[in-house]
Scaffold this active site. Structure first.
Site, PDB file in Angstrom:
ATOM      1  N   GLU A 244       3.574  -0.570  -5.486  1.00  0.00           N
ATOM      2  CA  GLU A 244       2.290  -0.819  -4.819  1.00  0.00           C
ATOM      3  C   GLU A 244       2.377  -0.134  -3.465  1.00  0.00           C
ATOM      4  O   GLU A 244       3.204  -0.497  -2.633  1.00  0.00           O
ATOM      5  CB  GLU A 244       2.041  -2.313  -4.676  1.00  0.00           C
ATOM      6  CG  GLU A 244       0.600  -2.653  -4.310  1.00  0.00           C
ATOM      7  CD  GLU A 244       0.336  -2.580  -2.814  1.00  0.00           C
ATOM      8  OE1 GLU A 244      -0.281  -1.583  -2.376  1.00  0.00           O
ATOM      9  OE2 GLU A 244       0.744  -3.487  -2.097  1.00  0.00           O
ATOM     10  N   CYS A 278      -2.177  -3.799   3.490  1.00  0.00           N
ATOM     11  CA  CYS A 278      -2.479  -2.610   2.695  1.00  0.00           C
ATOM     12  C   CYS A 278      -3.902  -2.631   2.172  1.00  0.00           C
ATOM     13  O   CYS A 278      -4.443  -1.587   1.791  1.00  0.00           O
ATOM     14  CB  CYS A 278      -1.483  -2.461   1.548  1.00  0.00           C
ATOM     15  SG  CYS A 278      -1.355  -3.911   0.491  1.00  0.00           S
TER      16      CYS A 278
END
Length: 484
Positions: A244, A278
């Site tokens: 990720e 993020c």
């Protein structure tokens, strides 16, 4: 000095390179020790390999019971966990308390996901029965990020252990402290020795773990690091990779929508955790004209009014960035935007408190040229003005990433279009981009990952399926060509 290696249930000093971590709010030394060297990393992996056979062979109910007890132990340590996270990386205490709560909540979500997505299924057939079971991979290396040093590695470790894997965890050297509390909680929960080993350290320790005898790598962090990992394991499909890698996330705000509500959502999306999520919105796309002007002005007003302070000060919305270096990088990124034609509506500035403290910045880049498609981990919002909604969608999708995005609008037809055309794994309407439900997948296409989303879907990368056709007795086959 602090112990840098946890192997077979015992902490000890590391033999690798020394490192310190300083609280970005106070400058205090909060971690001081030596990381694990290559030989210690090898010992940690060997310990996990040895523990794997027993742990994987336990009934699922036994592993589940250990993880349920772990959740209880996390609750007992939640205050210590929250303070450690805040001291390590500067996050406000209210956010760190929320992170500790998500660590506990992850267990029940993972148990449900494991049953639904990686459980056992059985059906009768004309020859006997068909079975679907799932098997663990083996030893999983977990690399933790600094922004959620408890929640995000916990989100890999918990489903990996539930599935029967064992883990070697390398925390971020920028936020190493929470690993101690995790190890303590797992030990109190009765996790067998060797099922979770921890190796502190920097690049050298991480490199040694990459080169060790692991069966999987579970990573949350920057795109540059994730791409490096992907290249490192090229030609080795037997090593499972779950990557990720963040995003350059767009948020479209379009009339009709309440101006103040839209500005609230934009500020929350861009500046939560000082922009160190993020899923934070990096690019806010507004229509040209008076209504877009009103929204931009309201966003600037919120950026100017943010309360910024140390983790232990009351009523703060933003803490410092993780380090002084991160603060310098944020200023340099903003300067680059302005140098390329951006207009500072509200500049990000280093604060007199020093360290990682910065204010929030809002830069209109509508007339800028050659803006890099990069993720800055900091409170810098880029505003883009466009003439129509088609251009808004096009600008939103003009990125190599695809983690999160959003639309703020009361118009159902615009949402239908955005939902169909925007390229984002997490796509919200009239909600901030910064955050997601643990009961849904977390990840996205493009440079945001390798199509192995975490959260509820972590069960998918923690086990492999085994399909079986079963008959109690061997029977003669009647296919043409076999002797009768």
């Amino acid at each position: 000095m602090m112990d840098g290696v946890f192997i077979d249930g015992r902490w000890r000093a590391g033999n690798g390179l020394p490192f310190q971590n300083h609280c970005p709010a106070t400058g205090d030394v909060v971690w001081d020790g030596q990381g694990a060297d290559e030989s210690e990393v090898q010992l940690a992996v060997a310990s996990a390999r040895k523990a794997f056979r027993h742990w994987a062979g336990l009934p699922q109910s036994d592993r589940t019971a250990v993880l349920e007890r772990y959740a209880e132990e996390i609750v007992k340590r939640s205050d210590a966990i929250a303070e450690t996270i805040s001291r390590d990386m500067g996050k406000t205490l209210w956010e760190s308390k929320a992170e500790a709560a998500t660590m506990k909540a992850k267990v029940s979500v993972s148990i449900a996901a494991q049953v639904e997505r990686a459980g056992t299924k059985f059906s009768n057939t004309d020859f006997g029965s068909s079975h679907l079971t799932h098997r663990p991979h083996g030893v999983m290396a977990v690399f933790g990020p600094f922004n959620f040093p408890g929640h995000l590695p916990n989100g890999h470790i918990v489903p990996a252990l539930l599935a029967g894997n064992t883990c070697v965890f390398k925390p971020s050297e920028l936020a190493p402290g929470v690993a101690f509390h995790m190890a303590e909680a797992f030990a109190a929960a009765g996790l067998p020795e060797g099922c979770l080993n921890i190796v502190h350290g920097g690049r050298e320790t991480g490199g040694a773990l990459l080169n060790a005898d692991i069966d999987g790598l579970l990573f949350t962090g920057s795109a540059a690091t994730g791409v490096f990992f992907h290249k490192h394991f090229a030609g080795r499909p037997e090593v499972i990779l779950a990557l990720e890698m963040g995003g350059n996330n767009p948020l479209i705000i379009w009339d009709p929508a309440d101006v103040d509500a839209a500005a609230d959502i934009a500020a929350q999306s861009a500046f939560l955790t000082s922009g160190q999520r993020c899923s934070c919105a990096r690019r806010v796309i507004l229509p040209e004209g008076d209504w877009g002007d009103q929204v931009a002005d309201a966003i600037v007003a919120r950026a100017e009014g943010l309360s910024i302070g140390a983790w232990n000060e009351e009523g703060m919305f933003m803490g410092p960035l993780v380090s002084e270096k991160a603060a310098v990088n944020a200023v340099e990124f903003q300067d680059m935007l302005v140098a390329r034609g951006g207009r500072a509506l509200k500049p990000l500035e280093r604060l007199e408190r020093g360290g990682g403290f910065v204010s929030a910045g809002v830069i209109d880049v509508s007339q800028a040229a050659d803006i890099p498609d990069e993720e800055l981990f900091g409170p810098v919002m880029q505003i883009v003005r466009v003439p129509d909604f088609e251009q808004a969608i096009a600008r939103a999708n003009a990125t190599r990433y695809g983690l999160s995005g959003g639309l703020v609008s009361d118009d159902d037809a615009l949402w239908v279009k955005a939902h169909h055309e925007m390229r984002a794994g997490i796509l919200n309407r009239n909600r901030p981009t910064a955050g997601a439900s643990g009961s849904m997948p977390f990840g996205g296409p493009g440079l945001s990952g390798n199509f192995r989303p975490g959260a509820y879907y972590a069960a998918d990368y923690c086990a492999w399926p085994q399909a079986s056709q079963v008959s109690d007795k061997a029977a003669r086959m009647s296919a043409q060509g076999f002797p009768k």
